[in-house]
Design a protein around this motif. Structure first.
Motif, mmCIF file in Angstrom:
data_model
loop_
_atom_site.group_PDB
_atom_site.id
_atom_site.type_symbol
_atom_site.label_atom_id
_atom_site.label_comp_id
_atom_site.label_asym_id
_atom_site.label_seq_id
_atom_site.Cartn_x
_atom_site.Cartn_y
_atom_site.Cartn_z
ATOM 1 N N ALA A 1 70.698 24.808 85.184
ATOM 2 C CA ALA A 1 69.455 25.393 84.699
ATOM 3 C C ALA A 1 69.412 25.293 83.185
ATOM 4 C CB ALA A 1 69.356 26.860 85.126
ATOM 5 N N ALA A 2 68.234 24.983 82.670
ATOM 6 C CA ALA A 2 67.977 25.011 81.232
ATOM 7 C C ALA A 2 66.857 26.018 80.996
ATOM 8 C CB ALA A 2 67.567 23.627 80.737
ATOM 9 N N TRP A 3 66.888 26.726 79.885
ATOM 10 C CA TRP A 3 65.897 27.771 79.613
ATOM 11 C C TRP A 3 65.534 27.768 78.140
ATOM 12 C CZ3 TRP A 3 63.302 30.707 83.004
ATOM 13 C CH2 TRP A 3 62.558 31.784 82.501
ATOM 14 N N LYS B 1 60.452 29.473 79.805
ATOM 15 C CA LYS B 1 60.350 28.558 80.938
ATOM 16 C C LYS B 1 61.682 27.847 81.096
ATOM 17 C CE LYS B 1 58.333 25.086 78.011
ATOM 18 N NZ LYS B 1 57.179 24.529 77.441
ATOM 19 N N GLY B 2 61.918 27.433 82.332
ATOM 20 C CA GLY B 2 63.184 26.791 82.611
ATOM 21 C C GLY B 2 63.018 25.583 83.507
ATOM 22 N N LEU B 3 64.109 24.843 83.617
ATOM 23 C CA LEU B 3 64.161 23.665 84.477
ATOM 24 C C LEU B 3 65.433 23.723 85.308
ATOM 25 C CD1 LEU B 3 63.151 20.979 81.811
ATOM 26 C CD2 LEU B 3 61.687 21.967 83.585
ATOM 27 N N LEU B 4 65.301 23.441 86.606
ATOM 28 C CA LEU B 4 66.435 23.438 87.530
ATOM 29 C C LEU B 4 66.722 22.011 87.966
ATOM 30 C CD1 LEU B 4 65.232 26.372 89.807
ATOM 31 C CD2 LEU B 4 67.077 26.464 88.123
ATOM 32 N N SER B 5 68.011 21.691 88.063
ATOM 33 C CA SER B 5 68.424 20.364 88.522
ATOM 34 C C SER B 5 69.627 20.500 89.442
ATOM 35 C CB SER B 5 68.797 19.466 87.337
ATOM 36 O OG SER B 5 67.680 19.241 86.506
ATOM 37 N N THR B 6 69.783 19.537 90.341
ATOM 38 C CA THR B 6 70.933 19.497 91.225
ATOM 39 C C THR B 6 71.653 18.163 91.075
ATOM 40 O OG1 THR B 6 69.599 18.649 93.040
ATOM 41 C CG2 THR B 6 69.887 21.043 92.933
ATOM 42 N N LYS B 7 72.920 18.177 91.411
ATOM 43 C CA LYS B 7 73.735 16.967 91.324
ATOM 44 C C LYS B 7 73.114 15.816 92.105
ATOM 45 C CE LYS B 7 78.242 15.197 92.703
ATOM 46 N NZ LYS B 7 79.494 15.526 93.386
ATOM 47 N N SER B 8 72.581 16.115 93.294
ATOM 48 C CA SER B 8 72.033 15.072 94.164
ATOM 49 C C SER B 8 70.710 14.501 93.648
ATOM 50 C CB SER B 8 71.784 15.633 95.564
ATOM 51 O OG SER B 8 70.705 16.559 95.527
ATOM 52 N N GLY B 9 70.051 15.241 92.774
ATOM 53 C CA GLY B 9 68.734 14.839 92.321
ATOM 54 C C GLY B 9 67.612 15.396 93.187
ATOM 55 N N ALA B 10 67.951 16.182 94.211
ATOM 56 C CA ALA B 10 66.914 16.810 95.032
ATOM 57 C C ALA B 10 65.970 17.617 94.150
ATOM 58 C CB ALA B 10 67.545 17.699 96.101
ATOM 59 N N LEU B 11 66.525 18.239 93.139
ATOM 60 C CA LEU B 11 65.742 18.859 92.071
ATOM 61 C C LEU B 11 66.141 18.172 90.779
ATOM 62 C CD1 LEU B 11 66.062 22.686 92.820
ATOM 63 C CD2 LEU B 11 64.130 21.200 93.331
ATOM 64 N N SER B 12 65.162 17.768 90.020
ATOM 65 C CA SER B 12 65.431 17.151 88.726
ATOM 66 C C SER B 12 64.440 17.709 87.726
ATOM 67 C CB SER B 12 65.318 15.629 88.825
ATOM 68 O OG SER B 12 65.588 15.031 87.573
ATOM 69 N N PHE C 1 58.359 36.355 89.956
ATOM 70 C CA PHE C 1 57.872 37.716 90.177
ATOM 71 C C PHE C 1 56.364 37.839 90.370
ATOM 72 C CE2 PHE C 1 61.845 38.269 87.763
ATOM 73 C CZ PHE C 1 62.547 39.044 88.677
ATOM 74 N N GLU C 2 55.619 36.778 90.095
ATOM 75 C CA GLU C 2 54.164 36.883 90.158
ATOM 76 C C GLU C 2 53.523 35.876 91.110
ATOM 77 O OE1 GLU C 2 53.092 36.460 86.038
ATOM 78 O OE2 GLU C 2 53.920 38.428 85.511
ATOM 79 N N GLY C 3 54.308 35.155 91.877
ATOM 80 C CA GLY C 3 53.768 34.236 92.867
ATOM 81 C C GLY C 3 53.134 32.975 92.304
ATOM 82 N N LYS C 4 53.421 32.645 91.060
ATOM 83 C CA LYS C 4 52.850 31.439 90.445
ATOM 84 C C LYS C 4 53.654 30.204 90.868
ATOM 85 C CE LYS C 4 50.016 33.858 87.848
ATOM 86 N NZ LYS C 4 48.721 34.161 88.170
ATOM 87 N N ALA C 5 53.110 29.030 90.557
ATOM 88 C CA ALA C 5 53.767 27.765 90.912
ATOM 89 C C ALA C 5 55.123 27.653 90.226
ATOM 90 C CB ALA C 5 52.876 26.592 90.510
ATOM 91 N N GLY C 6 56.029 26.998 90.909
ATOM 92 C CA GLY C 6 57.381 26.807 90.394
ATOM 93 C C GLY C 6 58.389 27.369 91.365
ATOM 94 N N SER C 7 59.636 27.225 91.049
ATOM 95 C CA SER C 7 60.706 27.670 91.926
ATOM 96 C C SER C 7 61.331 28.940 91.379
ATOM 97 C CB SER C 7 61.765 26.552 92.059
ATOM 98 O OG SER C 7 62.698 26.895 93.047
ATOM 99 N N ASN C 8 62.310 29.448 92.125
ATOM 100 C CA ASN C 8 63.076 30.607 91.673
ATOM 101 C C ASN C 8 64.425 30.599 92.371
ATOM 102 O OD1 ASN C 8 62.923 32.388 94.166
ATOM 103 N ND2 ASN C 8 60.748 32.048 93.758
ATOM 104 N N PRO C 9 65.400 31.297 91.820
ATOM 105 C CA PRO C 9 66.732 31.293 92.420
ATOM 106 C C PRO C 9 66.772 31.772 93.865
ATOM 107 C CG PRO C 9 66.846 32.123 90.186
ATOM 108 C CD PRO C 9 65.377 31.995 90.531
ATOM 109 N N GLU C 10 65.935 32.749 94.217
ATOM 110 C CA GLU C 10 65.976 33.295 95.574
ATOM 111 C C GLU C 10 65.558 32.267 96.619
ATOM 112 O OE1 GLU C 10 66.447 36.066 92.665
ATOM 113 O OE2 GLU C 10 64.533 35.013 92.896
#
Length: 141
Positions: free
Chosen positions: A7-9, A17-28, A38-47
């Motif tokens: 994660a970068a923030w 704002k942040g960016l999430l990435s995975t080793k496989s590239g599934a998220l980049s 917390f507000e249902g907006k577009a994007g991902s979250n850890p949960e």
């Protein structure tokens, strides 16, 4: 085996704002932030990522356990609903509820419940989570 996600923030909690990435590239560089969490907006979250990991791990564990019984699923789908609660001192993931729907030739309801419960307990992600983990399992005929 060691793998990773990252994660970068930038910025503060609510305006950052942040960016999430995975080793496989599934998220980049996939966006995440306070509004998505917390507000249902577009994007991902850890949960939701924990939910995907738990659902995937459980389903693979169940497939292994079925194989040990000489059974093979025709189809399985698992959803993990992860609960983030406000607790004393902040927030905590308090629950992960697994919902499994499966079509498995040659299994009866009692064996299905026994083996799915074994998979819930034995899945490595279940073991990692210090939360209540529940399961609803539906066997399709």
């Amino acid at each position: 085996m060691i793998t990773h996600g990252s994660a970068a923030w930038e910025g503060g909690l609510k305006d950052g704002k942040g960016l999430l990435s995975t080793k496989s590239g599934a998220l980049s560089d996939y966006p995440y932030g306070f509004a998505a969490r917390f507000e249902g907006k577009a994007g991902s979250n850890p949960e939701e990522l924990i939910g995907a990991a738990h659902a995937g791990c459980f389903t693979m564990a169940f497939s292994l356990i079925l194989g040990e019984e000489n059974l093979t699923a025709e189809h399985m789908e698992t959803r993990a609903d992860v609960t983030l609660d406000k607790v004393e001192g902040g927030f905590a993931i308090t629950k992960s509820h697994l919902t499994l729907t499966a079509k498995i030739p040659g299994i009866d309801q009692a064996k299905f419940e026994e083996l799915s419960a074994k998979a819930k307990a034995g899945c490595p992600v279940s073991k990692l989570l210090n939360a209540e983990i529940t399961l609803d399992a539906t066997l399709l005929s």
